[in-house]
Design a protein around this motif. Structure first.
Motif: not given
Length: 224
Positions: A195-211
């Motif tokens: 659960t933690l590792m899935e959330a760890h990456l999903r939380s970066k989605t907006d930052a990835y798209v913006a970058a």
């Protein structure tokens, strides 16, 4: 004289490295003549390398056999990250079952080095150690198909991951999450780690798209 297999592999490795590093940007044309000269190979091994990279989603080849670095849309980035999050979570869960104490001690060493890089705001060192930690967990999972899928998807996003500069708050959160990952591995708590590792990456989605939008690496609409 080099054998065909080694020439194919050399051309593939060299071209893939350029794409993954971001030396060749999405949409960039790949001239066979220029690449043959640069890589010191003939057209046959180069074309085999291009076909292999096309199968991995890193290159697009048109009906007229013109090749270019694959373009990606925002929707595709979001979908790639969603799949990678599931793969990361599964790798963590399986690593809990299979990792040795020596594996976990080595992971703790990497965690300490990563925290030191964070403390001195050394982003390049932090990123490299972060990647080592995630790849170490993947190795501990000892799941060949999982590793193959993960590496293929990771290659398509690595060039932007290296450019991604987190906010101070998000960076501190990421360091803390990595420490919790290690603690969960030591407790062999696979479900919570997944659960933690899935959330760890999903939380970066907006930052990835913006970058990626900022770098001109993606389009808002689905790639044609």
């Amino acid at each position: 004289m080099s054998n065909p297999a080694s020439l194919n592999a050399a051309a593939y490795d060299a071209l893939k490295a350029r794409i993954v590093r971001g030396d060749l940007r999405p949409g960039a044309p790949l001239s066979e003549r220029a690449l043959c000269d640069e890589l010191a190979v003939s057209r046959t091994p180069l074309r085999e390398a291009l076909k292999r990279l096309a199968n991995e989603g890193l290159v697009e080849i048109s009906e007229t056999r013109r090749a270019r670095v694959a373009r990606v849309s925002v929707d595709e980035v979001v979908n790639l990250l969603a799949v990678m999050a599931v793969l990361e979570g599964l790798s963590g869960e399986q690593a809990c079952e299979k990792a040795s104490e020596a594996d976990l001690d080595e992971l703790a060493r990497l965690q300490n080095e990563m925290e030191s890089a964070y403390a001195r705001t050394d982003h390049a060192a932090y990123f490299a150690l972060n990647q080592q930690i995630h790849l170490s967990i993947l190795r501990m999972a000892d799941n060949g198909p999982l590793a193959e899928y993960f590496h293929n998807l990771n290659a398509r996003l690595r060039h932007v991951r290296e450019r991604l500069t987190p906010t101070p708050e998000r960076w501190r959160q990421a360091v803390d999450e990595h420490a919790e990952m290690l603690a969960l591995l030591r407790r062999r708590d696979g479900k919570r780690l997944r659960t933690l590792m899935e959330a760890h990456l999903r939380s970066k989605t907006d930052a990835y798209v913006a970058a990626m939008l900022n770098e001109g690496l993606v389009s808002m609409s689905r790639a044609a």
